[in-house]
Structure formats: structure tokens, C-alpha cells
Design a protein around this motif. Structure first.
Motif, PDB file in Angstrom:
ATOM      1  N   THR A  85       0.821  -1.206   0.000  1.00 58.79           N
ATOM      2  CA  THR A  85       0.000   0.000   0.000  1.00 58.79           C
ATOM      3  C   THR A  85       0.856   1.257   0.000  1.00 58.79           C
ATOM      4  O   THR A  85       0.424   2.298  -0.470  1.00 58.79           O
ATOM      5  CB  THR A  85      -0.950   0.025   1.215  1.00 58.79           C
ATOM      6  OG1 THR A  85      -0.174  -0.061   2.411  1.00 58.79           O
ATOM      7  CG2 THR A  85      -1.941  -1.114   1.144  1.00 58.79           C
ATOM      8  N   ARG A  86       2.076   1.164   0.498  1.00 56.86           N
ATOM      9  CA  ARG A  86       2.969   2.320   0.536  1.00 56.86           C
ATOM     10  C   ARG A  86       3.599   2.582  -0.829  1.00 56.86           C
ATOM     11  O   ARG A  86       3.742   3.728  -1.243  1.00 56.86           O
ATOM     12  CB  ARG A  86       4.067   2.067   1.580  1.00 56.86           C
ATOM     13  CG  ARG A  86       4.829   3.271   1.993  1.00 56.86           C
ATOM     14  CD  ARG A  86       5.676   2.981   3.215  1.00 56.86           C
ATOM     15  NE  ARG A  86       6.051   1.578   3.302  1.00 56.86           N
ATOM     16  CZ  ARG A  86       7.292   1.135   3.195  1.00 56.86           C
ATOM     17  NH1 ARG A  86       8.277   1.957   2.991  1.00 56.86           N
ATOM     18  NH2 ARG A  86       7.554  -0.153   3.293  1.00 56.86           N
ATOM     19  N   ALA A  87       3.977   1.541  -1.546  1.00 53.83           N
ATOM     20  CA  ALA A  87       4.642   1.685  -2.842  1.00 53.83           C
ATOM     21  C   ALA A  87       4.131   0.606  -3.796  1.00 53.83           C
ATOM     22  O   ALA A  87       4.801  -0.397  -4.008  1.00 53.83           O
ATOM     23  CB  ALA A  87       6.156   1.583  -2.676  1.00 53.83           C
ATOM     24  N   PRO A  88       2.943   0.789  -4.370  1.00 57.39           N
ATOM     25  CA  PRO A  88       2.399  -0.254  -5.251  1.00 57.39           C
ATOM     26  C   PRO A  88       3.112  -0.304  -6.597  1.00 57.39           C
ATOM     27  O   PRO A  88       3.672   0.687  -7.062  1.00 57.39           O
ATOM     28  CB  PRO A  88       0.944   0.165  -5.427  1.00 57.39           C
ATOM     29  CG  PRO A  88       0.952   1.640  -5.237  1.00 57.39           C
ATOM     30  CD  PRO A  88       2.045   1.919  -4.248  1.00 57.39           C
ATOM     31  N   SER A  89       3.103  -1.450  -7.209  1.00 60.71           N
ATOM     32  CA  SER A  89       3.594  -1.628  -8.572  1.00 60.71           C
ATOM     33  C   SER A  89       2.392  -1.572  -9.513  1.00 60.71           C
ATOM     34  O   SER A  89       1.335  -2.102  -9.196  1.00 60.71           O
ATOM     35  CB  SER A  89       4.305  -2.963  -8.726  1.00 60.71           C
ATOM     36  OG  SER A  89       5.407  -3.037  -7.858  1.00 60.71           O
ATOM     37  N   VAL A  90       2.569  -0.935 -10.674  1.00 62.31           N
ATOM     38  CA  VAL A  90       1.465  -0.769 -11.617  1.00 62.31           C
ATOM     39  C   VAL A  90       1.939  -1.189 -12.995  1.00 62.31           C
ATOM     40  O   VAL A  90       3.021  -0.811 -13.440  1.00 62.31           O
ATOM     41  CB  VAL A  90       0.976   0.694 -11.661  1.00 62.31           C
ATOM     42  CG1 VAL A  90      -0.170   0.860 -12.640  1.00 62.31           C
ATOM     43  CG2 VAL A  90       0.579   1.169 -10.275  1.00 62.31           C
ATOM     44  N   SER A  91       1.126  -1.990 -13.675  1.00 60.94           N
ATOM     45  CA  SER A  91       1.410  -2.426 -15.038  1.00 60.94           C
ATOM     46  C   SER A  91       0.137  -2.326 -15.864  1.00 60.94           C
ATOM     47  O   SER A  91      -0.965  -2.276 -15.327  1.00 60.94           O
ATOM     48  CB  SER A  91       1.898  -3.873 -15.067  1.00 60.94           C
ATOM     49  OG  SER A  91       3.100  -4.009 -14.367  1.00 60.94           O
ATOM     50  N   THR A  92       0.305  -2.327 -17.170  1.00 60.15           N
ATOM     51  CA  THR A  92      -0.830  -2.356 -18.079  1.00 60.15           C
ATOM     52  C   THR A  92      -0.512  -3.310 -19.208  1.00 60.15           C
ATOM     53  O   THR A  92       0.647  -3.689 -19.401  1.00 60.15           O
ATOM     54  CB  THR A  92      -1.157  -0.942 -18.615  1.00 60.15           C
ATOM     55  OG1 THR A  92      -2.372  -0.984 -19.338  1.00 60.15           O
ATOM     56  CG2 THR A  92      -0.041  -0.417 -19.494  1.00 60.15           C
ATOM     57  N   GLY A  93      -1.526  -3.688 -19.952  1.00 63.86           N
ATOM     58  CA  GLY A  93      -1.274  -4.604 -21.050  1.00 63.86           C
ATOM     59  C   GLY A  93      -2.548  -5.019 -21.753  1.00 63.86           C
ATOM     60  O   GLY A  93      -3.658  -4.681 -21.336  1.00 63.86           O
ATOM     61  N   LEU A 152       3.351  -3.944 -20.081  1.00 64.70           N
ATOM     62  CA  LEU A 152       4.171  -2.744 -19.962  1.00 64.70           C
ATOM     63  C   LEU A 152       4.146  -2.262 -18.516  1.00 64.70           C
ATOM     64  O   LEU A 152       3.121  -1.781 -18.032  1.00 64.70           O
ATOM     65  CB  LEU A 152       3.643  -1.647 -20.887  1.00 64.70           C
ATOM     66  CG  LEU A 152       4.401  -0.342 -20.894  1.00 64.70           C
ATOM     67  CD1 LEU A 152       5.813  -0.542 -21.436  1.00 64.70           C
ATOM     68  CD2 LEU A 152       3.651   0.677 -21.721  1.00 64.70           C
ATOM     69  N   PRO A 153       5.257  -2.405 -17.786  1.00 62.22           N
ATOM     70  CA  PRO A 153       5.309  -1.902 -16.405  1.00 62.22           C
ATOM     71  C   PRO A 153       5.318  -0.374 -16.400  1.00 62.22           C
ATOM     72  O   PRO A 153       6.038   0.252 -17.182  1.00 62.22           O
ATOM     73  CB  PRO A 153       6.616  -2.456 -15.851  1.00 62.22           C
ATOM     74  CG  PRO A 153       7.275  -3.210 -16.940  1.00 62.22           C
ATOM     75  CD  PRO A 153       6.456  -3.109 -18.166  1.00 62.22           C
ATOM     76  N   LEU A 154       4.516   0.231 -15.538  1.00 63.74           N
ATOM     77  CA  LEU A 154       4.454   1.686 -15.435  1.00 63.74           C
ATOM     78  C   LEU A 154       5.168   2.206 -14.204  1.00 63.74           C
ATOM     79  O   LEU A 154       5.932   3.154 -14.279  1.00 63.74           O
ATOM     80  CB  LEU A 154       2.991   2.146 -15.421  1.00 63.74           C
ATOM     81  CG  LEU A 154       2.155   1.763 -16.639  1.00 63.74           C
ATOM     82  CD1 LEU A 154       0.714   2.174 -16.438  1.00 63.74           C
ATOM     83  CD2 LEU A 154       2.736   2.373 -17.896  1.00 63.74           C
ATOM     84  N   VAL A 155       4.924   1.579 -13.065  1.00 69.80           N
ATOM     85  CA  VAL A 155       5.558   1.971 -11.805  1.00 69.80           C
ATOM     86  C   VAL A 155       6.082   0.699 -11.155  1.00 69.80           C
ATOM     87  O   VAL A 155       5.347  -0.279 -11.042  1.00 69.80           O
ATOM     88  CB  VAL A 155       4.548   2.661 -10.856  1.00 69.80           C
ATOM     89  CG1 VAL A 155       5.206   3.013  -9.539  1.00 69.80           C
ATOM     90  CG2 VAL A 155       3.949   3.892 -11.503  1.00 69.80           C
ATOM     91  N   ALA A 156       7.339   0.715 -10.727  1.00 69.91           N
ATOM     92  CA  ALA A 156       7.933  -0.477 -10.132  1.00 69.91           C
ATOM     93  C   ALA A 156       8.833  -0.098  -8.966  1.00 69.91           C
ATOM     94  O   ALA A 156       9.326   1.029  -8.885  1.00 69.91           O
ATOM     95  CB  ALA A 156       8.740  -1.244 -11.180  1.00 69.91           C
TER      96      ALA A 156
END
Length: 85
Positions: A36-44, A62-66
Motif C-alpha cells: 500500500t505504501r509503494a504499489p507496482s502498476v502495469s498495463t497490457g 508494460l510496467p508503469l511503476v515499479a
């Protein structure tokens, strides 16, 4: 000795099991907090072919935030699955 009695193996086993459960709960809570503090976000996008016994999929990711501990892998991914019942 507890109250003049020797601690039995059963009590030690219960105590050990309780400590393991507590450590596991703390680890789970720590993982939830870090997510919850630093989530990872991807799309595809993806295409799936399903038959009665086979599942074949092609996905573009496609990773957006890692975070630094994530293993980033951009591009095509293939998946293959079988139904057993």
C-alpha cells in the motif's frame, strides 16, 4: 520450571506454534503495508484462445511503476494451459 513444575513437551510445542503464527502474521502485515505504501502498476493487452482442453494466450505487458525489488519484463508473454476435468 513453571510454578515448581517441569514444562511438558506439549506446552513447548504449543508455545512454538504460537510464535510461528505470530511471526507469519507480522510478515503478512508487513507485506500488505509495503504494497500500500509503494504499489507496482502495469498495463497490457492480451488475446486468449480457449478450447475444451487447451488455453493459449499471448499478452503484451508494460510496467508503469515499479519498486527496486521488482523484476521488470516488458514485452510479449506466452501462456499455455490444460484442463484436466
Amino acid at each position: 520450571f513453571v510454578r515448581g513444575e517441569l514444562i511438558g513437551a506439549h506446552n513447548v510445542t504449543l508455545l512454538s506454534f504460537g510464535i510461528i503464527r505470530l511471526l507469519l502474521a507480522q510478515r503478512i502485515l508487513s507485506s500488505i503495508f509495503s504494497l500500500t505504501r509503494a504499489p507496482s502498476v502495469s498495463t497490457g493487452v492480451g488475446i486468449v484462445y480457449r478450447s475444451s482442453i487447451l488455453r493459449l494466450e499471448v499478452n503484451f505487458c508494460l510496467p508503469l511503476v515499479a519498486t527496486t525489488s521488482d523484476k521488470l519484463k516488458k514485452g510479449l508473454q506466452l501462456g499455455l494451459g490444460f484442463n484436466f476435468w
